[in-house]
Design a protein around this motif. Sequence first.
Motif, mmCIF file in Angstrom:
data_model
loop_
_atom_site.group_PDB
_atom_site.id
_atom_site.type_symbol
_atom_site.label_atom_id
_atom_site.label_comp_id
_atom_site.label_asym_id
_atom_site.label_seq_id
_atom_site.Cartn_x
_atom_site.Cartn_y
_atom_site.Cartn_z
ATOM 1 N N ASN A 5 0.814 -1.220 0.000
ATOM 2 C CA ASN A 5 0.000 0.000 0.000
ATOM 3 C C ASN A 5 0.846 1.267 0.000
ATOM 4 O O ASN A 5 0.318 2.358 0.205
ATOM 5 N N ILE A 6 2.148 1.122 -0.225
ATOM 6 C CA ILE A 6 3.055 2.263 -0.198
ATOM 7 C C ILE A 6 3.082 2.916 -1.574
ATOM 8 O O ILE A 6 3.576 2.327 -2.542
ATOM 9 N N GLU A 7 2.567 4.120 -1.675
ATOM 10 C CA GLU A 7 2.544 4.845 -2.933
ATOM 11 C C GLU A 7 3.888 5.542 -3.148
ATOM 12 O O GLU A 7 4.358 6.299 -2.299
ATOM 13 N N LEU A 8 4.523 5.283 -4.301
ATOM 14 C CA LEU A 8 5.869 5.802 -4.554
ATOM 15 C C LEU A 8 5.963 6.680 -5.795
ATOM 16 O O LEU A 8 7.051 7.089 -6.181
ATOM 17 N N GLY A 9 4.843 6.976 -6.430
ATOM 18 C CA GLY A 9 4.895 7.783 -7.635
ATOM 19 C C GLY A 9 5.126 6.932 -8.864
ATOM 20 O O GLY A 9 5.265 5.713 -8.800
ATOM 21 N N ASP A 10 5.173 7.597 -10.023
ATOM 22 C CA ASP A 10 5.253 6.874 -11.291
ATOM 23 C C ASP A 10 6.576 6.139 -11.489
ATOM 24 O O ASP A 10 6.611 5.037 -12.031
ATOM 25 N N PHE A 11 7.668 6.762 -11.066
ATOM 26 C CA PHE A 11 8.988 6.172 -11.289
ATOM 27 C C PHE A 11 9.882 6.550 -10.115
ATOM 28 O O PHE A 11 10.609 7.538 -10.164
ATOM 29 N N LEU A 37 12.248 6.536 -1.701
ATOM 30 C CA LEU A 37 12.243 5.409 -0.769
ATOM 31 C C LEU A 37 13.679 5.152 -0.352
ATOM 32 O O LEU A 37 14.574 5.086 -1.208
ATOM 33 N N MET A 38 13.895 5.016 0.958
ATOM 34 C CA MET A 38 15.244 4.811 1.463
ATOM 35 C C MET A 38 15.280 3.570 2.343
ATOM 36 O O MET A 38 14.253 3.088 2.817
ATOM 37 N N TYR A 39 16.491 3.070 2.544
ATOM 38 C CA TYR A 39 16.710 1.898 3.378
ATOM 39 C C TYR A 39 17.784 2.202 4.418
ATOM 40 O O TYR A 39 18.688 2.998 4.175
ATOM 41 N N THR A 40 17.687 1.514 5.534
ATOM 42 C CA THR A 40 18.750 1.594 6.529
ATOM 43 C C THR A 40 20.007 0.919 5.998
ATOM 44 O O THR A 40 19.979 0.211 4.989
ATOM 45 N N GLU A 41 21.111 1.124 6.690
ATOM 46 C CA GLU A 41 22.262 0.255 6.468
ATOM 47 C C GLU A 41 21.830 -1.185 6.725
ATOM 48 O O GLU A 41 20.882 -1.435 7.473
ATOM 49 N N PHE A 42 22.521 -2.152 6.103
ATOM 50 C CA PHE A 42 22.102 -3.525 6.384
ATOM 51 C C PHE A 42 22.456 -3.895 7.819
ATOM 52 O O PHE A 42 23.445 -3.445 8.371
ATOM 53 N N ILE A 43 21.563 -4.673 8.435
ATOM 54 C CA ILE A 43 21.672 -4.981 9.854
ATOM 55 C C ILE A 43 21.811 -6.482 10.036
ATOM 56 O O ILE A 43 21.040 -7.266 9.484
ATOM 57 N N SER A 44 22.789 -6.886 10.812
ATOM 58 C CA SER A 44 23.035 -8.298 11.072
ATOM 59 C C SER A 44 21.883 -8.919 11.848
ATOM 60 O O SER A 44 21.495 -8.415 12.912
ATOM 61 N N GLY A 223 11.753 1.542 -11.495
ATOM 62 C CA GLY A 223 12.399 2.597 -10.734
ATOM 63 C C GLY A 223 13.886 2.324 -10.690
ATOM 64 O O GLY A 223 14.355 1.267 -11.146
ATOM 65 N N ILE A 224 14.630 3.265 -10.143
ATOM 66 C CA ILE A 224 16.087 3.156 -10.096
ATOM 67 C C ILE A 224 16.563 3.348 -8.665
ATOM 68 O O ILE A 224 16.090 4.239 -7.953
ATOM 69 N N MET A 225 17.505 2.498 -8.253
ATOM 70 C CA MET A 225 18.158 2.660 -6.960
ATOM 71 C C MET A 225 19.534 3.264 -7.171
ATOM 72 O O MET A 225 20.297 2.802 -8.028
ATOM 73 N N ILE A 226 19.848 4.283 -6.390
ATOM 74 C CA ILE A 226 21.119 4.998 -6.512
ATOM 75 C C ILE A 226 21.924 4.801 -5.238
ATOM 76 O O ILE A 226 21.393 4.949 -4.137
ATOM 77 N N GLY A 227 23.194 4.472 -5.393
ATOM 78 C CA GLY A 227 24.047 4.226 -4.246
ATOM 79 C C GLY A 227 25.212 5.187 -4.191
ATOM 80 O O GLY A 227 25.088 6.316 -3.702
ATOM 81 N N ARG A 228 26.347 4.766 -4.719
ATOM 82 C CA ARG A 228 27.581 5.529 -4.553
ATOM 83 C C ARG A 228 27.508 6.950 -5.108
ATOM 84 O O ARG A 228 28.149 7.862 -4.586
ATOM 85 N N ALA A 229 26.718 7.159 -6.164
ATOM 86 C CA ALA A 229 26.634 8.497 -6.762
ATOM 87 C C ALA A 229 25.991 9.515 -5.832
ATOM 88 O O ALA A 229 26.133 10.726 -6.036
ATOM 89 N N ALA A 230 25.290 9.041 -4.797
ATOM 90 C CA ALA A 230 24.650 9.966 -3.861
ATOM 91 C C ALA A 230 25.557 10.346 -2.697
ATOM 92 O O ALA A 230 25.232 11.267 -1.944
ATOM 93 N N ILE A 231 26.672 9.655 -2.527
ATOM 94 C CA ILE A 231 27.556 9.933 -1.396
ATOM 95 C C ILE A 231 28.194 11.313 -1.574
ATOM 96 O O ILE A 231 28.913 11.562 -2.540
ATOM 97 N N GLY A 232 27.900 12.211 -0.668
ATOM 98 C CA GLY A 232 28.406 13.572 -0.788
ATOM 99 C C GLY A 232 27.722 14.372 -1.877
ATOM 100 O O GLY A 232 28.092 15.509 -2.158
ATOM 101 N N TYR A 233 26.686 13.781 -2.504
ATOM 102 C CA TYR A 233 25.981 14.487 -3.572
ATOM 103 C C TYR A 233 24.499 14.109 -3.556
ATOM 104 O O TYR A 233 23.975 13.509 -4.493
#
Length: 332
Positions: A5-11, A37-44, A223-233
């Motif tokens: 039920n989480i609405e995230l928009g078209d893309f 949409l964001m995620y926590t660091e992975f948790i053991s 949709g697209i997930m962005i990782g390293r390109a967002a660090i500091g940007y």
Amino acid sequence: MKIGNIELGDFPLLLAPMEDVSDPPFRALCKKHGADLMYTEFISSEGLIRNADKSVQKLDIYDYERPIGIQIFGDKIESMREAAAIAEAAGPELVDINYGCPVKKVACKGAGAGILLDLPKMQKMTEEIVKQVSLPVTVKTRLGWDDSTIRIVEVAKRLQDVGIQALTIHGRTRKQMYKGVADWTKIAEVKNHPDIHIPIFGNGDIDSPEKALEYRRKYEVDGIMIGRAAIGYPWIFNEIKHFFETGEKLTPPSLSDRVEAAREHLVFSVEWKGEKQGIFEMRRHYTNYFRGIQNFKPYRTRLVTSESFEELLQLLEEISQEFSDTHILLPQ
């Protein structure tokens, strides 16, 4: 587009879960600048069920971050099931399973990408987690362990069959780590397969609005997930959205924008982790915040060696006075 039920928009644009990066201070900036949409660091999972301080702290989420997912990893089915229940109790919108981490201490113990060598176990573990929680369950994975073990369409089918509600695929194998080029053609094979009905997100190598639009059109992911390109940007999310809507690029962040973002990040980092740890963990971000600034090396050295919060705040003020936008040689 929805996950449950989480609405995230078209893309939607997703922030990747990155160890020692995707913490609340970093997520705050990414949300401010357009992450959907964001995620926590992975948790053991073992850390959670043993109430380890480091693992429990990673459960911290804030209302302004929503929607947000908590990501867990582990190699034992029962531990992962228990950890999923603990994660759900922390109040996220979804629970995510890490089947993609390539680092040796995780993958070589059968967790993360290591489980791609045992698909029946992967399927059983996922099934138990889906049964355990009432929240939507999603998965992030890689193409396979190496080129000879790429069975990503089968992986997607197995995971969908036991009830996951979205899948993110990093277009590399475990053996590749973060080298080479991500293969989005195999992500597209999953997305376009007639038996796959859940949302499929692509991940890997997206570092500009132009590439994001190209890959959106070419590979038809949801949709697209962005990782390293967002660090500091963190500005990359809104830059991509603006380019999607207008075909034009936003003006890059100014020097004052960069200083203010670094200051916000530092202040929240110290508030959340304490001065010593907060300062230490900020050091990996400064290079990216101030990338492309002419004659910046002496300041970078001071930023990554100072152990004083007040000194760092003063140094950021000094940077804002010493430099101007004319010193920025290259856009991110």
